[in-house]
Motif scaffolding. Structure first.
Motif, short mmCIF file in Angstrom:
data_model
loop_
_atom_site.label_atom_id
_atom_site.label_comp_id
_atom_site.label_asym_id
_atom_site.label_seq_id
_atom_site.Cartn_x
_atom_site.Cartn_y
_atom_site.Cartn_z
N ARG A 181 -2.42 -1.74 12.13
CA ARG A 181 -1.82 -1.97 10.81
C ARG A 181 -0.61 -2.86 10.99
NH1 ARG A 181 0.34 2.25 8.36
NH2 ARG A 181 -0.11 1.52 6.23
N ARG A 227 -6.23 -7.69 3.42
CA ARG A 227 -6.39 -6.42 4.12
C ARG A 227 -5.52 -5.35 3.47
NH1 ARG A 227 -5.80 -8.08 10.54
NH2 ARG A 227 -7.63 -9.45 10.67
N GLY A 264 -3.11 -2.14 3.44
CA GLY A 264 -2.17 -1.53 4.37
C GLY A 264 -1.48 -2.50 5.28
N THR A 265 -1.34 -3.76 4.88
CA THR A 265 -0.59 -4.73 5.67
C THR A 265 0.59 -5.26 4.87
OG1 THR A 265 -1.93 -6.60 4.90
CG2 THR A 265 -2.66 -5.48 6.92
N LEU A 310 4.52 0.09 9.92
CA LEU A 310 3.60 -0.93 10.38
C LEU A 310 4.11 -1.55 11.68
CD1 LEU A 310 2.96 -2.75 6.97
CD2 LEU A 310 1.51 -1.03 8.06
#
Length: 306
Positions: A3, A26, A28-29, A63
């Motif tokens: 992530r 994407r 969750g980035t 992240l």
């Protein structure tokens, strides 16, 4: 899949725009892809502030952060008469980013170029081959590589070549524009390289970024990444005409001597994929397949040039 949080200086350019698009697709980035107007990498304090703010945002989102520098002074001819400007963007800027990444313990990927080589080889260049740039652009990009590697940051250099994409100016768009203006074109047939679609290069950079951000990544710090195979500018131009639905016979071959430029171009720019493959990374598709896909994906960007 790691992530990621990615800071992409030069984020409005050919490669930076593609990196941003992939990351935004994407879930969750986090991606921050500033153009030069938003982040001037030659401004040391601005760079430090941007890297610190990005690192904090990545931590808050839980992240793994990585910085991918796609900002560069790429105007090869202009650099010859503006060496200070080229040095600021290609050397001082990456150095500032590397120092900020070192102090914040963030990994850095620095995009570089085939122009660090003299262009007189008879086989694909390996990352370990001796360099010998013959232009201001090439010299400053090599100095930028060294500044990054000597900074103490966790850093990787990724050299590429002959990049084209939907954003910004490039050879594909130039050929499309000239095709609409002229019945015939002459294009040099004695300069060899590997055309590289910016979207494929961006995907390759992200494949490297994931293990790097996770604290792993290849031990070798200089890698090469281009679409595979090689061709001449003349053959590349004919392939572009074919994708435009035009007669490729309208493109004629000529020599570099018949089409002189202000700054010499490398006669041979093919970069070996061996180190990339040995690092466990996926080689990019053949250049001809990539060009076909580029026209499928970005038809409007390539076809309508004036």
């Amino acid at each position: 899949m790691t992530r990621l949080a990615a800071l992409v200086p030069g984020g409005k350019g050919q490669v930076g725009s593609e990196l941003s698009a992939i990351l935004r697709s994407r879930r969750g980035t986090l991606v921050h892809a500033p153009g030069s107007a938003e982040l001037d990498i030659t401004d040391v304090e601005a760079v430090r502030d941007a890297v610190e703010a990005f690192a904090e945002a990545a931590r808050d989102a839980e992240l793994r952060p990585v910085v991918i520098n796609t900002a560069a002074y790429t105007a090869v001819d202009a650099a010859e008469s503006d060496p200070d400007g080229a040095h600021q963007v290609n050397v001082a800027g990456p150095a500032a980013l590397a120092e900020a990444c070192r102090d914040g313990d963030l990994p850095l990927l620095q995009v570089s170029t085939d122009y660090v080589f003299p262009g007189d080889a008879d086989r694909p260049y390996e990352p370990t081959d001796g360099t010998g740039p013959r232009t201001v652009y090439g010299r400053t990009k090599l100095e930028g590589e060294r500044a990054v590697l000597e900074s103490g940051a966790r850093a990787w250099i990724v050299r590429t070549a002959w990049v084209y994409g939907a954003h910004g100016g490039n050879f594909v768009k130039t050929m499309a524009r000239l095709a609409a203006q002229r019945d015939e074109l002459s294009v040099v047939d004695d300069q060899i390289g590997s055309p590289t679609w910016a979207a494929d290069l961006a995907a390759g950079l992200l494949e490297l970024a994931e293990p790097v951000a996770a604290g792993a990544g290849p031990q070798q710090r200089v890698l090469h990444c281009t679409n595979t195979g090689s061709t001449s500018w003349f053959e590349f131009a004919r392939a572009i005409f074919s994708e435009l639905g035009l007669d490729p016979q309208r493109v004629n071959p000529c020599t570099s001597a018949e089409y002189p430029t202000k700054t010499p171009r490398p006669a041979y720019s093919v970069l070996s994929e061996n180190a990339w493959r040995e690092a466990g990374l996926t080689p990019l598709r053949p250049w001809r397949d990539a060009l076909r896909q580029a026209f499928t994906t970005n038809a409007e960007a390539f076809r309508h040039q004036r």
